[in-house]
Design a protein around this motif. Structure first.
Motif, PDB file in Angstrom:
ATOM      1  N   ALA A 178      30.152  35.185 -10.347  1.00  0.00           N
ATOM      2  CA  ALA A 178      29.863  36.437 -10.676  1.00  0.00           C
ATOM      3  C   ALA A 178      28.529  36.503 -11.237  1.00  0.00           C
ATOM      4  O   ALA A 178      27.953  35.905 -12.208  1.00  0.00           O
ATOM      5  CB  ALA A 178      31.145  36.927 -11.945  1.00  0.00           C
ATOM      6  N   ARG A 179      27.700  37.387 -10.916  1.00  0.00           N
ATOM      7  CA  ARG A 179      26.453  37.944 -11.398  1.00  0.00           C
ATOM      8  C   ARG A 179      26.338  39.209 -11.768  1.00  0.00           C
ATOM      9  O   ARG A 179      27.094  40.268 -11.003  1.00  0.00           O
ATOM     10  CB  ARG A 179      25.433  37.778 -10.118  1.00  0.00           C
ATOM     11  N   ARG A 180      25.725  39.432 -12.916  1.00  0.00           N
ATOM     12  CA  ARG A 180      25.325  40.582 -13.485  1.00  0.00           C
ATOM     13  C   ARG A 180      23.886  41.239 -12.873  1.00  0.00           C
ATOM     14  O   ARG A 180      22.972  40.741 -13.148  1.00  0.00           O
ATOM     15  CB  ARG A 180      25.472  40.567 -14.937  1.00  0.00           C
ATOM     16  N   VAL A 181      24.159  42.779 -12.502  1.00  0.00           N
ATOM     17  CA  VAL A 181      23.012  42.957 -11.878  1.00  0.00           C
ATOM     18  C   VAL A 181      22.625  44.599 -12.476  1.00  0.00           C
ATOM     19  O   VAL A 181      23.803  45.303 -12.723  1.00  0.00           O
ATOM     20  CB  VAL A 181      22.993  43.209 -10.282  1.00  0.00           C
ATOM     21  N   LEU A 182      21.524  44.911 -12.268  1.00  0.00           N
ATOM     22  CA  LEU A 182      20.993  46.507 -12.768  1.00  0.00           C
ATOM     23  C   LEU A 182      21.444  46.734 -14.182  1.00  0.00           C
ATOM     24  O   LEU A 182      21.795  48.023 -14.318  1.00  0.00           O
ATOM     25  CB  LEU A 182      21.451  47.428 -11.655  1.00  0.00           C
ATOM     26  N   GLU A 183      21.489  45.663 -15.068  1.00  0.00           N
ATOM     27  CA  GLU A 183      21.928  46.180 -16.504  1.00  0.00           C
ATOM     28  C   GLU A 183      20.799  47.135 -17.001  1.00  0.00           C
ATOM     29  O   GLU A 183      19.638  46.910 -16.935  1.00  0.00           O
ATOM     30  CB  GLU A 183      22.069  44.762 -17.319  1.00  0.00           C
ATOM     31  N   ALA A 184      21.374  48.053 -17.803  1.00  0.00           N
ATOM     32  CA  ALA A 184      20.394  49.060 -18.449  1.00  0.00           C
ATOM     33  C   ALA A 184      19.698  49.487 -17.608  1.00  0.00           C
ATOM     34  O   ALA A 184      18.220  49.801 -18.150  1.00  0.00           O
ATOM     35  CB  ALA A 184      19.930  48.303 -19.741  1.00  0.00           C
ATOM     36  N   SER A 185      19.679  49.704 -16.166  1.00  0.00           N
ATOM     37  CA  SER A 185      18.744  50.316 -15.559  1.00  0.00           C
ATOM     38  C   SER A 185      18.899  51.957 -15.258  1.00  0.00           C
ATOM     39  O   SER A 185      19.786  52.487 -15.806  1.00  0.00           O
ATOM     40  CB  SER A 185      18.968  49.961 -13.932  1.00  0.00           C
ATOM     41  N   ALA A 186      17.887  52.353 -14.778  1.00  0.00           N
ATOM     42  CA  ALA A 186      17.980  53.960 -14.586  1.00  0.00           C
ATOM     43  C   ALA A 186      19.179  54.399 -13.786  1.00  0.00           C
ATOM     44  O   ALA A 186      19.727  55.572 -13.583  1.00  0.00           O
ATOM     45  CB  ALA A 186      16.533  54.577 -13.784  1.00  0.00           C
ATOM     46  N   PHE A 187      19.802  53.564 -12.884  1.00  0.00           N
ATOM     47  CA  PHE A 187      20.922  53.814 -12.215  1.00  0.00           C
ATOM     48  C   PHE A 187      22.184  53.371 -12.762  1.00  0.00           C
ATOM     49  O   PHE A 187      23.185  53.942 -12.204  1.00  0.00           O
ATOM     50  CB  PHE A 187      20.772  53.016 -10.687  1.00  0.00           C
ATOM     51  N   THR A 188      22.458  52.832 -14.047  1.00  0.00           N
ATOM     52  CA  THR A 188      23.588  52.810 -14.652  1.00  0.00           C
ATOM     53  C   THR A 188      23.816  53.204 -16.131  1.00  0.00           C
ATOM     54  O   THR A 188      24.703  53.260 -16.563  1.00  0.00           O
ATOM     55  CB  THR A 188      23.730  51.102 -14.733  1.00  0.00           C
ATOM     56  N   VAL A 189      22.704  53.699 -16.565  1.00  0.00           N
ATOM     57  CA  VAL A 189      22.670  54.100 -17.939  1.00  0.00           C
ATOM     58  C   VAL A 189      22.901  55.789 -18.087  1.00  0.00           C
ATOM     59  O   VAL A 189      22.499  56.408 -17.058  1.00  0.00           O
ATOM     60  CB  VAL A 189      21.295  53.969 -19.177  1.00  0.00           C
ATOM     61  N   PRO A 190      23.726  56.222 -18.894  1.00  0.00           N
ATOM     62  CA  PRO A 190      24.003  57.639 -18.841  1.00  0.00           C
ATOM     63  C   PRO A 190      23.110  58.441 -19.380  1.00  0.00           C
ATOM     64  O   PRO A 190      22.102  57.961 -20.046  1.00  0.00           O
ATOM     65  CB  PRO A 190      25.265  57.480 -20.092  1.00  0.00           C
ATOM     66  N   GLU A 191      22.985  59.757 -18.926  1.00  0.00           N
ATOM     67  CA  GLU A 191      21.902  60.786 -19.303  1.00  0.00           C
ATOM     68  C   GLU A 191      22.243  61.077 -20.600  1.00  0.00           C
ATOM     69  O   GLU A 191      23.582  61.269 -21.049  1.00  0.00           O
ATOM     70  CB  GLU A 191      21.827  61.645 -18.041  1.00  0.00           C
ATOM     71  N   ASP A 192      21.602  61.786 -21.078  1.00  0.00           N
ATOM     72  CA  ASP A 192      21.589  62.330 -22.570  1.00  0.00           C
ATOM     73  C   ASP A 192      22.057  63.756 -22.307  1.00  0.00           C
ATOM     74  O   ASP A 192      21.573  64.797 -22.783  1.00  0.00           O
ATOM     75  CB  ASP A 192      20.443  62.552 -23.324  1.00  0.00           C
ATOM     76  N   THR A 193      23.356  63.940 -22.023  1.00  0.00           N
ATOM     77  CA  THR A 193      24.195  65.081 -21.513  1.00  0.00           C
ATOM     78  C   THR A 193      25.684  65.052 -22.353  1.00  0.00           C
ATOM     79  O   THR A 193      26.369  64.130 -22.082  1.00  0.00           O
ATOM     80  CB  THR A 193      24.315  65.373 -20.213  1.00  0.00           C
ATOM     81  N   GLU A 194      25.691  66.213 -23.145  1.00  0.00           N
ATOM     82  CA  GLU A 194      27.330  66.146 -23.606  1.00  0.00           C
ATOM     83  C   GLU A 194      28.329  66.532 -22.640  1.00  0.00           C
ATOM     84  O   GLU A 194      27.903  67.400 -21.606  1.00  0.00           O
ATOM     85  CB  GLU A 194      27.441  67.047 -24.857  1.00  0.00           C
ATOM     86  N   MET A 195      29.496  66.169 -22.704  1.00  0.00           N
ATOM     87  CA  MET A 195      30.643  66.020 -22.017  1.00  0.00           C
ATOM     88  C   MET A 195      31.292  67.525 -22.440  1.00  0.00           C
ATOM     89  O   MET A 195      32.053  66.972 -23.428  1.00  0.00           O
ATOM     90  CB  MET A 195      31.347  64.971 -21.685  1.00  0.00           C
ATOM     91  N   VAL A 196      31.387  68.659 -21.954  1.00  0.00           N
ATOM     92  CA  VAL A 196      32.078  69.360 -22.560  1.00  0.00           C
ATOM     93  C   VAL A 196      33.514  70.072 -21.539  1.00  0.00           C
ATOM     94  O   VAL A 196      32.864  70.453 -20.490  1.00  0.00           O
ATOM     95  CB  VAL A 196      31.208  70.690 -22.861  1.00  0.00           C
ATOM     96  N   ILE A 197      34.482  70.073 -22.199  1.00  0.00           N
ATOM     97  CA  ILE A 197      35.548  70.327 -21.524  1.00  0.00           C
ATOM     98  C   ILE A 197      36.563  71.376 -22.356  1.00  0.00           C
ATOM     99  O   ILE A 197      36.791  71.127 -23.422  1.00  0.00           O
ATOM    100  CB  ILE A 197      36.500  69.133 -21.109  1.00  0.00           C
ATOM    101  N   ASP A 198      36.890  72.461 -21.593  1.00  0.00           N
ATOM    102  CA  ASP A 198      37.518  73.443 -22.359  1.00  0.00           C
ATOM    103  C   ASP A 198      37.201  73.974 -23.687  1.00  0.00           C
ATOM    104  O   ASP A 198      37.553  74.186 -24.549  1.00  0.00           O
ATOM    105  CB  ASP A 198      38.984  72.970 -22.562  1.00  0.00           C
ATOM    106  N   GLY A 199      35.607  74.197 -23.349  1.00  0.00           N
ATOM    107  CA  GLY A 199      34.876  74.455 -24.683  1.00  0.00           C
ATOM    108  C   GLY A 199      34.821  73.437 -25.757  1.00  0.00           C
ATOM    109  O   GLY A 199      33.733  73.914 -26.858  1.00  0.00           O
ATOM    110  N   ASN A 200      34.946  72.102 -25.649  1.00  0.00           N
ATOM    111  CA  ASN A 200      34.880  71.227 -26.670  1.00  0.00           C
ATOM    112  C   ASN A 200      34.155  70.059 -26.154  1.00  0.00           C
ATOM    113  O   ASN A 200      34.329  69.483 -24.968  1.00  0.00           O
ATOM    114  CB  ASN A 200      36.382  70.539 -26.935  1.00  0.00           C
ATOM    115  N   VAL A 201      33.103  69.570 -27.091  1.00  0.00           N
ATOM    116  CA  VAL A 201      32.553  68.121 -26.821  1.00  0.00           C
ATOM    117  C   VAL A 201      33.372  67.047 -26.792  1.00  0.00           C
ATOM    118  O   VAL A 201      34.046  66.893 -27.917  1.00  0.00           O
ATOM    119  CB  VAL A 201      31.251  68.071 -27.699  1.00  0.00           C
ATOM    120  N   VAL A 202      33.683  66.327 -25.972  1.00  0.00           N
ATOM    121  CA  VAL A 202      34.507  65.078 -25.744  1.00  0.00           C
ATOM    122  C   VAL A 202      33.696  63.963 -26.319  1.00  0.00           C
ATOM    123  O   VAL A 202      32.539  63.798 -26.254  1.00  0.00           O
ATOM    124  CB  VAL A 202      34.815  64.632 -24.154  1.00  0.00           C
ATOM    125  N   THR A 203      34.652  63.352 -27.353  1.00  0.00           N
ATOM    126  CA  THR A 203      34.064  62.380 -28.075  1.00  0.00           C
ATOM    127  C   THR A 203      34.658  61.024 -27.852  1.00  0.00           C
ATOM    128  O   THR A 203      35.626  60.725 -27.388  1.00  0.00           O
ATOM    129  CB  THR A 203      33.932  62.652 -29.555  1.00  0.00           C
TER     130      THR A 203
END
Length: 358
Positions: A178-203
């Protein structure tokens, strides 16, 4: 006109605009069986992980044609293990391949090494266990989903981990490496966007949930792997031959990743033979599609699709999707279970050829 025929007609005529429509409910579940992900074998048998965020010991079930469930592979294996006995620590991702092997990503459990367990659904016998330890995994690892490539003898895994360590893992089925690839790359890290569902920020863990690599799928020809962070506005793809090329550095591999198209904050994904990448749009109570031209469209949207999660392609031409209200689970809701009983599997006609059991 039946719901399924109406849905098919709607998709054929309304792809140019967002379609807001009812899709067919295939099965419903009580609070003891909150669905996670789905797998459908080449013979049409359906398997489902039980989402561990609700704290149940049951891990995997078979969904029978009448919508009822039974522990799978059997009562011993389907539940939390006792010490070194059979059992599953925590399964989210699972896939059934063209040979009838159900691959279960058993990634969670304090002090437990991640595993991929292959179970032969034809002989009902254990096929193989692969262990996923360091350095392919990290202390922060959260093994989430997988795509199975029997053409090249490999499995590709998303390790959500955290924003600093999220990555893909490539497992060679012949050697077990098993090999680990693309760690902390632009294609795997989350964007700085809040997840809002039913008007609430998911934590998650007391902070806004911004989640890395999660959705992953492979095309029917085993040429392309599609993947993305959960919290991201783009779906990416990379050739299987590049993921398998051990001579490539991480930078070389990253240079071969393509932006396939737009997507919303999403959980699961799957792809048909026409290159339609289906996406669960968790902040919109919707299912959408990223098409080959890179555009994203909502296909279905309705109130009882609270957190659409995992997909599976059926042998009957339908795409199946689980609904599990995950934002109301204790893990994502400050320790409280606020679910409304909207646990189900829904289905809709595939836009292109639906291929299961890859």
């Amino acid at each position: 006109m039946s719901k399924s025929l109406f849905a098919a007609a709607l998709l054929c005529t309304a792809l140019g605009t967002a379609a807001v429509a009812e899709i067919e409910t295939f099965a419903t579940f009580d609070a003891g069986t909150p669905p996670g992900n789905l797998a459908i074998g080449p013979d049409g048998r359906m398997f489902m992980s039980v989402h561990e965020f609700y704290g149940h010991d049951l891990r995997v079930v078979e969904v029978l044609p009448d919508g009822s469930t039974t522990p799978y592979p059997n009562a011993d294996w389907a539940n939390k293990p006792d010490e070194d006995g059979p059992g599953l620590n925590g399964v989210l991702g699972l896939r059934a391949d063209r040979d009838g092997i159900l691959w279960m990503l058993d990634g969670q459990g304090a002090g437990q090494t991640g595993r991929i367990i292959g179970w032969n659904t034809r002989t009902e016998k254990l096929h193989r266990i692969y262990y996923l330890g360091q350095p392919a995994t990290r202390e922060t690892s959260f093994l989430n989903d997988l795509a199975v490539d029997r053409e090249h003898g490999a499995i590709y895994i998303t390790d959500t981990a955290n924003a600093e360590t999220t990555a893909l893992i490539v497992l060679d089925l012949e050697t077990g490496r098993a090999r680990r690839v693309l760690e902390a790359s632009a294609f795997t890290v989350p964007e700085d966007t809040e997840m809002v569902i039913d008007g609430n920020v998911v934590t998650l863990g007391g902070a806004p949930a911004k989640i890395g690599a999660n959705p992953i799928t492979i095309d029917p020809t085993n040429t392309w792997v599609y993947f993305a962070p959960m919290t991201a506005s783009a779906m990416y793809r990379v050739r299987t031959t590049d993921l398998l090329d051990t001579s490539l550095s991480d930078a070389d591999l990253a240079a071969r990743v393509e932006r396939y198209g737009d997507k919303p904050i999403s959980d699961g994904s799957t792809v048909d033979a026409a290159g339609n990448v289906y996406i669960t749009s968790i902040t919109d109570d919707a299912v959408g599609v990223t098409q080959a031209d890179g555009s994203y469209k909502i296909l279905y949207q309705q109130d009882n699709m609270s957190w659409p999660d995992g997909f599976a392609m059926g042998v009957d031409g339908y795409v199946y999707v689980t609904i599990n209200e995950l934002h109301r689970s204790p893990v994502l809701n400050g320790g409280a279970d606020a679910t409304k009983g909207e646990f189900s599997i829904m289905r809709f006609p595939a836009l292109g050829t639906a291929v299961s059991g890859r």
